[in-house]
Design an enzyme around this catalytic site. Sequence first.
Site, PDB file in Angstrom:
ATOM      1  N   LYS A  96      12.528 -21.859  24.806  1.00 49.82           N
ATOM      2  CA  LYS A  96      11.416 -21.357  25.872  1.00 49.82           C
ATOM      3  C   LYS A  96      11.052 -19.952  25.518  1.00 49.82           C
ATOM      4  CE  LYS A  96      13.808 -20.914  29.943  1.00 49.82           C
ATOM      5  NZ  LYS A  96      14.312 -20.424  31.166  1.00 49.82           N
ATOM      6  N   LYS A 104      22.036 -15.635  26.782  1.00 50.79           N
ATOM      7  CA  LYS A 104      22.374 -15.825  28.226  1.00 50.79           C
ATOM      8  C   LYS A 104      23.778 -15.438  28.631  1.00 50.79           C
ATOM      9  CE  LYS A 104      20.350 -18.061  31.510  1.00 50.79           C
ATOM     10  NZ  LYS A 104      18.830 -18.452  32.093  1.00 50.79           N
ATOM     11  N   LYS A 123      17.084 -12.315  24.639  1.00 55.20           N
ATOM     12  CA  LYS A 123      16.708 -12.175  25.996  1.00 55.20           C
ATOM     13  C   LYS A 123      17.077 -13.338  26.915  1.00 55.20           C
ATOM     14  CE  LYS A 123      14.070 -10.237  29.015  1.00 55.20           C
ATOM     15  NZ  LYS A 123      15.292 -10.217  29.931  1.00 55.20           N
ATOM     16  N   GLN A 161      17.162 -21.277  26.212  1.00 52.25           N
ATOM     17  CA  GLN A 161      16.360 -20.185  26.365  1.00 52.25           C
ATOM     18  C   GLN A 161      15.668 -19.729  24.792  1.00 52.25           C
ATOM     19  OE1 GLN A 161      17.085 -18.122  29.643  1.00 52.25           O
ATOM     20  NE2 GLN A 161      15.126 -17.060  28.790  1.00 52.25           N
ATOM     21  N   THR A 183       7.905 -16.831  37.745  1.00 55.74           N
ATOM     22  CA  THR A 183       8.372 -18.094  37.555  1.00 55.74           C
ATOM     23  C   THR A 183       7.649 -19.256  38.141  1.00 55.74           C
ATOM     24  OG1 THR A 183      10.623 -17.281  36.856  1.00 55.74           O
ATOM     25  CG2 THR A 183      10.376 -19.575  37.079  1.00 55.74           C
ATOM     26  N   SER A 241       9.182 -10.802  32.032  1.00 55.18           N
ATOM     27  CA  SER A 241      10.009 -10.036  31.557  1.00 55.18           C
ATOM     28  C   SER A 241       9.809  -9.181  30.211  1.00 55.18           C
ATOM     29  CB  SER A 241      11.494 -10.941  31.373  1.00 55.18           C
ATOM     30  OG  SER A 241      12.279 -10.902  32.535  1.00 55.18           O
ATOM     31  N   ASN A 250      14.171 -18.267  44.705  1.00 55.30           N
ATOM     32  CA  ASN A 250      13.113 -17.113  44.095  1.00 55.30           C
ATOM     33  C   ASN A 250      12.208 -18.049  43.673  1.00 55.30           C
ATOM     34  OD1 ASN A 250      12.388 -15.554  41.587  1.00 55.30           O
ATOM     35  ND2 ASN A 250      12.323 -14.248  43.493  1.00 55.30           N
ATOM     36  N   GLY A 253      17.955 -11.606  35.556  1.00 53.34           N
ATOM     37  CA  GLY A 253      18.646 -12.382  36.698  1.00 53.34           C
ATOM     38  C   GLY A 253      18.668 -13.947  36.209  1.00 53.34           C
ATOM     39  N   ASP A 254      19.548 -14.481  37.013  1.00 57.41           N
ATOM     40  CA  ASP A 254      19.148 -15.930  37.136  1.00 57.41           C
ATOM     41  C   ASP A 254      19.911 -16.323  38.327  1.00 57.41           C
ATOM     42  OD1 ASP A 254      18.841 -18.303  34.848  1.00 57.41           O
ATOM     43  OD2 ASP A 254      20.627 -19.121  36.123  1.00 57.41           O
TER      44      ASP A 254
HETATM   45  N1  GLU Z   1      16.974 -16.538  33.868  1.00 59.71           N
HETATM   46  C1  GLU Z   1      15.461 -16.733  33.730  1.00 59.71           C
HETATM   47  C2  GLU Z   1      15.137 -17.822  32.557  1.00 59.71           C
HETATM   48  O1  GLU Z   1      15.836 -18.844  32.899  1.00 59.71           O
HETATM   49  C3  GLU Z   1      14.954 -15.560  33.255  1.00 59.71           C
HETATM   50  C4  GLU Z   1      15.370 -14.873  32.172  1.00 59.71           C
HETATM   51  C5  GLU Z   1      14.690 -13.223  31.658  1.00 59.71           C
HETATM   52  O2  GLU Z   1      13.797 -13.003  32.578  1.00 59.71           O
HETATM   53  O3  GLU Z   1      15.338 -12.695  30.747  1.00 59.71           O
HETATM   54  O4  GLU Z   1      14.583 -17.900  32.031  1.00 59.71           O
END
Ligand code: GLU
Length: 450
Positions: free
Chosen positions: A114, A126, A90, A111, A210, A382, A241, A165-166
Amino acid sequence: MNAYLERVLADVKEKHSHEPEFVQAVEEVYSSLEPVIEKHPEYEKVDLLGRMVEPERMFTFRVVWCDDSGQWHTNRGWRCQFNGAIGPYKGGLRFQKNVYEGIIKFLGFEQTFKNSLTGLPIGGGKGGSDFDPAGKSDAEIMRFCQSYMSALYRYIGPDVDVPAGDMGVGAREIGYLYGQYRRLKGVWENGVITGKGFSYGGSRIRPEATGYGAVYYLCEVLKHENDTIEGKRIGVSGYGNVAWGIMKKAAELGAKVTYMAGPDGYVHDPDGICGEEKLNFILHMRATDPMHCKPYADKFGCKFVPDTKHWGAKDVDILMPAAMQNDVTLEWAERIAASGVKYYIEVANMPTTNDALALLRAQKHMIVAPCKAVNAGGVGVSALEMSQNSERLVWTAEEVDAQLKKMMADIHRNSAAAAEAYGLGYDLVAGANIAGFEKVADAMMAQGCF
Ligand code: GLU
């Protein structure tokens, strides 16, 4: 330093010398893990640390698209399926000119920890492209997204890998990406991607998550310090955002964002960047001219200082870098430390260089909170979007917000407890790394060789 840890770090540095962001992220996480590795000598035998820095899978693909004048272009796309021990991969997709393997890998590595911190079953992944969305028409963006998904769709799925998204990928791009996935697969699998519009399975509060989550986490830090958010002045960088969510939630809770910074300089608005008119103007400014924040200062008659950042300003209580990686370097950190500000709350992924972070953490008067905990509410919501999609249910904004708030409080408490358990005191940076690591390490050990 623990000999095994040292060996793995030296190896990463040598192997990835061409990917400095990835080396930086690994050094940041692993430097917190020494007491954990000392406690678990069995990790060395199975080379757990060596495994963890090697993505399970990473691939690159060609993305060819046609611009409005009929000219064809070729970009590179990537997806990194970093660690699937605790759930489907994810993580977001970043479309930006400077994207290359080192950026995707550092983001995928971060990630993993996190996502583990959210407490939800999501692994780390990612992806992205070196496509530059600046100045592209809507039709060009659509064609690019369709081509990107045509290359990616066979490798993702609601139980396999779930992009989002990112930077450079917002609700519009997610819509085009999902539309192409649906067309190619011929199934309604909307849990394959998150950050969707509400009309086709997006979650309430995801756009705000976020930024809201970052402010909820900040409130936990303030509570720990017997302090409150009311009346606080916040300096952010960025006005995308995430910063927008911070501005909204801070104002709702009686604080105000008084500084924001962009690529062209910074804005100081002592009255606070809040209220519908100002926030809507920022949305408009971003859509029409994303590289400049000066128009905000012109419009609302406040100070704009070109080509620099506000880090080090004295008339602010809390700093929240929310723009991009390596925004705060050692020189800026020295100014921040000297300014007397107490709270340094990272929000963007890896916004602080490692030497700057070490300097800030060493300040007795400062509390430093790490990005992988502070910004985890985004991916956390998410995961809630994935739950709603798999249950074919829609939760109310109140339900999602309550879960987000609880998630951020849990992340703060678990990080503080992990640091405490190793005798490190109230060290949120080490605590987040340790807590995030422990769950993934447990799952990897339990599942045997992979
Ligand atoms: N890009 C965001 C992050 O850095 C969200 C990733 C997601 O929602 O999967 O965590």
